[in-house]
Design an enzyme around this catalytic site. Structure first.
Site, PDB file in Angstrom:
ATOM      1  CB  THR A 207      39.077  44.387  45.739  1.00 54.51           C
ATOM      2  OG1 THR A 207      37.772  43.894  45.456  1.00 54.51           O
ATOM      3  CG2 THR A 207      39.644  43.627  46.919  1.00 54.51           C
TER       4      THR A 207
ATOM      5  CD  GLN B 237      44.129  41.881  35.611  1.00 59.81           C
ATOM      6  OE1 GLN B 237      44.893  41.054  35.124  1.00 59.81           O
ATOM      7  NE2 GLN B 237      44.236  42.270  36.856  1.00 59.81           N
TER       8      GLN B 237
ATOM      9  N   GLY C 115      42.101  42.368  42.276  1.00 61.24           N
ATOM     10  CA  GLY C 115      41.605  42.439  43.654  1.00 61.24           C
ATOM     11  C   GLY C 115      40.499  41.423  43.791  1.00 61.24           C
ATOM     12  CG  HIS C 116      40.959  37.929  43.038  1.00 60.91           C
ATOM     13  ND1 HIS C 116      40.279  38.206  41.876  1.00 60.91           N
ATOM     14  CD2 HIS C 116      42.227  37.650  42.669  1.00 60.91           C
ATOM     15  CE1 HIS C 116      41.107  38.094  40.858  1.00 60.91           C
ATOM     16  NE2 HIS C 116      42.304  37.767  41.303  1.00 60.91           N
TER      17      HIS C 116
ATOM     18  CB  THR D 127      44.919  44.846  32.010  1.00 61.21           C
ATOM     19  OG1 THR D 127      46.090  44.927  32.831  1.00 61.21           O
ATOM     20  CG2 THR D 127      44.687  43.408  31.581  1.00 61.21           C
TER      21      THR D 127
ATOM     22  N   GLY E  40      33.734  37.982  40.550  1.00 54.06           N
ATOM     23  CA  GLY E  40      33.652  37.035  41.672  1.00 54.06           C
ATOM     24  C   GLY E  40      34.530  35.816  41.410  1.00 54.06           C
ATOM     25  CE  LYS E  41      38.907  37.753  37.725  1.00 54.54           C
ATOM     26  NZ  LYS E  41      38.023  38.924  37.629  1.00 54.54           N
TER      27      LYS E  41
ATOM     28  CG  ASP F 199      36.370  44.026  39.936  1.00 53.64           C
ATOM     29  OD1 ASP F 199      37.372  43.494  40.418  1.00 53.64           O
ATOM     30  OD2 ASP F 199      36.350  45.193  39.488  1.00 53.64           O
TER      31      ASP F 199
ATOM     32  N   GLY G 256      39.481  51.059  45.491  1.00 49.75           N
ATOM     33  CA  GLY G 256      38.352  51.650  46.210  1.00 49.75           C
ATOM     34  C   GLY G 256      37.476  52.525  45.327  1.00 49.75           C
ATOM     35  NE  ARG G 257      40.066  52.925  39.870  1.00 46.78           N
ATOM     36  CZ  ARG G 257      40.627  52.670  38.702  1.00 46.78           C
ATOM     37  NH1 ARG G 257      40.653  53.596  37.752  1.00 46.78           N
ATOM     38  NH2 ARG G 257      41.153  51.504  38.440  1.00 46.78           N
TER      39      ARG G 257
END
Ligand code: GDP
Ligand code: IMO
Ligand code: MG
Length: 429
Positions: A298, A223, A40-41, A238, A15-16, A13, A301-302
């Site tokens: 994303t 990731q 999630g991007h 992961t 900002g890739k 996360d 939602g955690r």
């Protein structure tokens, strides 16, 4: 033409998606090489916000050929949902190419992911529950289902049957769950085949030909380095290689073709799920970073765990990935802080460690040693050159660059597409 790789340099996360979007106008192909819909991007274009999971972010740029290569695990139902949602918003997805060798996430992988986590109790990894780990385990165990298997009903049935033997034993005898029926799984998977067929091919060959034809290929990592199954904080990782080497094994493009390797790093640190995180904050500063940076997942939602910038992690990433550039994102989130601490080394049971300790127990005990830098009050979100930034922001960047083992070539100052300061041309290869 050589290839360019974008990878996460922390715990994800960073900002890739936005970094890919920044470079996408110069590229011809964008390749997702690892992971699946655990990613999630978020990409913001004008007033539109897009959340991508399985598809590479470069799909948003007209003309770019998006590729899902062999290293990815694909849930076809999720793929179709994501394609339909983009099509409904006017995005052309017709050029998408999918490797025949990519593995398929089936409903039993999702079930096993969730059940396993529940039974791990307080040792749970905090996975995204998308079936990622069980699908990669089947791949390594040589009982996985590949995309090409969906086009041969008899082979598919044999493979699903073989995969379900051990799983049904586990589900019924250990986890007290109902057995999964081969036929139901086969029917479901066959139902995906016809829509997939025209997208599927030998993507390793197609990418090789693209590079031979002087096309620019961008690999977009899912990731991040600290979640990599070999180089991350195992077992809290992961199940794929999210580091730069994964771009080669996960696509069939040889390592000599990978030239620029760009690490994306936030101006602070976040992590979702369990595992060690030395600079994690449990006080108001952590809450400030979470609320100002909108640090909520994303995908799930955690709320993301938040902490200060960790330079040993950045140096580790620069080393493991052979980075040529960093993109430092979310500098704007630090605006308004009086002082900004940066972790420069760790204290492990009274001993100073300059680098990430190799022993897991040591890393669990690592306490950050901070150096403090003066903050700034000015709004930086409109700055487009380094010189326009307040002096303290410039000094923060230069200090972080010195500590992080690689040049910082771009700086994010807001979520929008153009909210970025470029210092060096990352494609000058
Ligand atoms: P990814 O998984 O690495 O692609 O990152 P995510 O999309 O999960 O999380 C990054 C979030 O930060 C997204 O909501 C982006 O829109 C946002 N973002 C990216 N760069 C910047 C930046 O420079 N400043 C701010 N404020 N937000 C950013
Ligand atoms: P992007 O690409 C942040 C984390 C999960 C969990 C661990 C294992 O958006 O940066 P998995 O479902 O992969 O087996 O979960 O990895 N995780 C991520 N954290 N960003 C991601 O992707 C992540 N993908 C997985 O929270 O701790
Ligand atoms: Mg993300």
């Amino acid at each position: 033409m050589p290839a360019v790789v974008i990878i996460g340099a922390q715990w994800g996360d960073e900002g890739k998606g936005k970094a890919t979007d920044l470079l996408a106008e110069h590229i011809d192909y964008v390749v997702k090489f690892n992971g699946g819909n655990n990613a999630g991007h978020t990409v913001v274009i004008g007033n539109e916000k897009y959340a991508l999971h399985l598809l590479p972010s470069g799909i948003l740029t007209p003309g770019v050929v998006p590729v899902i290569s062999n290293g990815v695990v694909i849930d076809p139902a999720v793929l179709f949902e994501e394609l339909d949602a983009l099509n409904a918003r006017g995005i052309d997805t017709s050029k998408l190419r999918i490797s025949a060798n990519a593995h398929v996430i089936t409903s039993y992988h999702v079930t096993i992911d969730k059940v396993t986590e529940r039974f791990l109790g307080k040792r749970a990894i905090g996975t995204t529950g998308r079936g990622i780990g069980p699908t990669y385990s089947d791949k390594i165990n040589r009982i996985g289902i590949r995309i090409q298997d969906l086009f041969d009903e008899s082979i598919l049935r044999q493979k699903v049957e073989a995969a379900l033997v051990s799983k049904n034993n586990l589900l019924t005898k250990v986890y007290n769950r109902a057995a999964i029926k081969t036929e139901a799984v086969v029917r479901e998977l066959l139902g995906f085949a016809e829509r997939l067929r025209p997208m599927v091919g030998d993507t390793a060959l197609e990418l090789h030909q693209a590079l031979e034809a002087n096309k620019l290929v961008l690999f977009e990592g899912g990731q991040a380095t600290m979640l990599d199954v070999d180089h991350g904080t195992y077992p809290f990782v992961t199940s794929s290689n999210a580091t730069a080497g994964g771009a080669s094994t996960g696509s069939g493009v040889g390592p000599t073709k990978l030239k620029s390797i760009i690490g994306i790093v936030k101006a602070y640190t976040t992590r979702v799920g369990s595992g060690p995180f030395p600079t994690e904050l449990f006080d108001d500063s952590g809450e400030f970073l979470r609320s100002t940076g909108h640090e909520y997942g994303t995908t799930t939602g955690r709320p993301r765990r938040c902490g200060w910038y960790d330079a040993p992690i950045a140096r580790y990433s620069a080393r493991i990935n052979g980075l040529t550039d960093f993109v430092l994102t979310k500098l704007d989130v630090l605006t308004g802080l009086k002082e900004i601490p940066v972790c420069v080394a760790y204290d492990v049971d009274g001993v100073r460690h300059e680098e990430v300790p190799v022993s897991q127990s040591d890393f669990h005990h690592a306490k950050p040693i901070y150096e403090n830098f003066p903050g700034w009050e000015e709004d930086i979100s409109k700055c487009r050159t380094f010189e326009e930034l307040p002096k303290n922001a410039q000094d923060y960047i230069l200090a972080v660059e010195k500590l992080s083992g690689c040049r910082i070539s771009a700086i994010g100052v807001g979520p929008a597409r153009d909210a970025i300061i470029v210092r060096h041309d990352m494609l000058a290869i």
